[in-house]
Design an enzyme around this catalytic site. Sequence first.
Site, short mmCIF file in Angstrom:
data_model
loop_
_atom_site.label_atom_id
_atom_site.label_comp_id
_atom_site.label_asym_id
_atom_site.label_seq_id
_atom_site.Cartn_x
_atom_site.Cartn_y
_atom_site.Cartn_z
N HIS A 200 42.72 48.54 44.23
CA HIS A 200 43.72 49.57 43.92
C HIS A 200 44.68 49.17 42.81
O HIS A 200 45.55 49.96 42.44
CB HIS A 200 44.48 49.99 45.19
N CYS A 328 64.87 43.97 51.89
CA CYS A 328 65.83 44.20 52.96
C CYS A 328 65.23 43.75 54.28
O CYS A 328 64.17 44.21 54.68
CB CYS A 328 66.19 45.68 53.03
#
Length: 394
Positions: A200, A328
Amino acid sequence: MQVYLDYSATTPTRPEAIAAMQAALHQQWGNPSSLHEWGQRAATIIEQARIQVAELIHAANPESIIFTGGGTESNNLAVMGVARLYTVPQHIIISQVEHSAISEPARLLEMWGWEVTRLGVDHQGRVNPLDLQAALQDNTVLVSIIYGQSEIGTVQPIAELGNITHQHGALFHTDAVQVAGRLPMDVEKLSVDLLSISSHKIYGPQGAGALYVRPGVELVPLLAGGGQEMGLRSGTQAVPVIAGLGIAAQLAAAELPSETPRLINLRDRLFAHLANIPGLIPTGDLQQRLPHHVSFCLQQADGKKVTGKALVRHMNLAGIGISAGSACHSGKLSPSPILLAMGYPESAALGGIRFTLGRDTTEADVDWAAMVFKQVLQRLTIKRDASPWLQTRG
């Protein structure tokens, strides 16, 4: 106007690959391990794709191509496949700027008693070959250095690093996921034993990848089963996605001579647009660099309002897709480990951003993205000290 500039994360599946997948689903749906006509039609598709991928990286023997579920699996098979040859823990070498698909297997090996050396990099993210030479030990069995770093774009001197490794008698692997289809590659000249690619990233479908295994190199498979893929990756092959990967590889190889210089021109155009913004520092090696890759960090990201993540969100609101280097975890923003390894302070490592270009990117896209990005910075009212572009080029 929507502009996608995150081609290092994933690329859209090209129509030719989708057509090959549809044909496989409709006409070559047999089990490729079966000896009857239906199975052999599927097996033919797989072997054709093996040749197509081998030609992309100039592998002389198509049977050196092992199909996997993606770049992460290819990397894991390379590292763990070597490690499982040994009953007693040995020593491996990686760099501090590896993708997590290498750094995490290395961490697991370390937990199991292996010694892992993580080579430092310079301010451009490059490994010094002399550091590799000094790190090699009598029990070093594998060196794995990323070819093109996805966050900062730096391309490593793989052939030189591979030669040093081989002179010592160890195996050499490179994660070439970001390089395949973007720069010419010849595994015979690169001095690699193992090389990972991902479908991909080259306009093929998600869920497929390949590992080049130099003839004569032994690996212990991660999966036990029917012994498909030369005994290294058991399980019935996913014929449609392998077909799509094969077509994507074939077209990437054909388009390289024109597409690589086109991307370099667009890359340099975007760098030039953003060169004079105070406090915006280009990251990575500006010369030895992926052709489609533009990256910066904010000199004084504040960790709250002004971060790489904040810039991504604001650009997305404007219809432009880019990415950030920080992550995060549990509600707390963590600085990019890649930028920290390169010597940037934590404040700058919170402000890493990346624009990556692709087949559909135009000059108008680059110009529009640069203009919008400048406006986003102004809206966020960033107060920065001047940091001239040329300071980072030394």
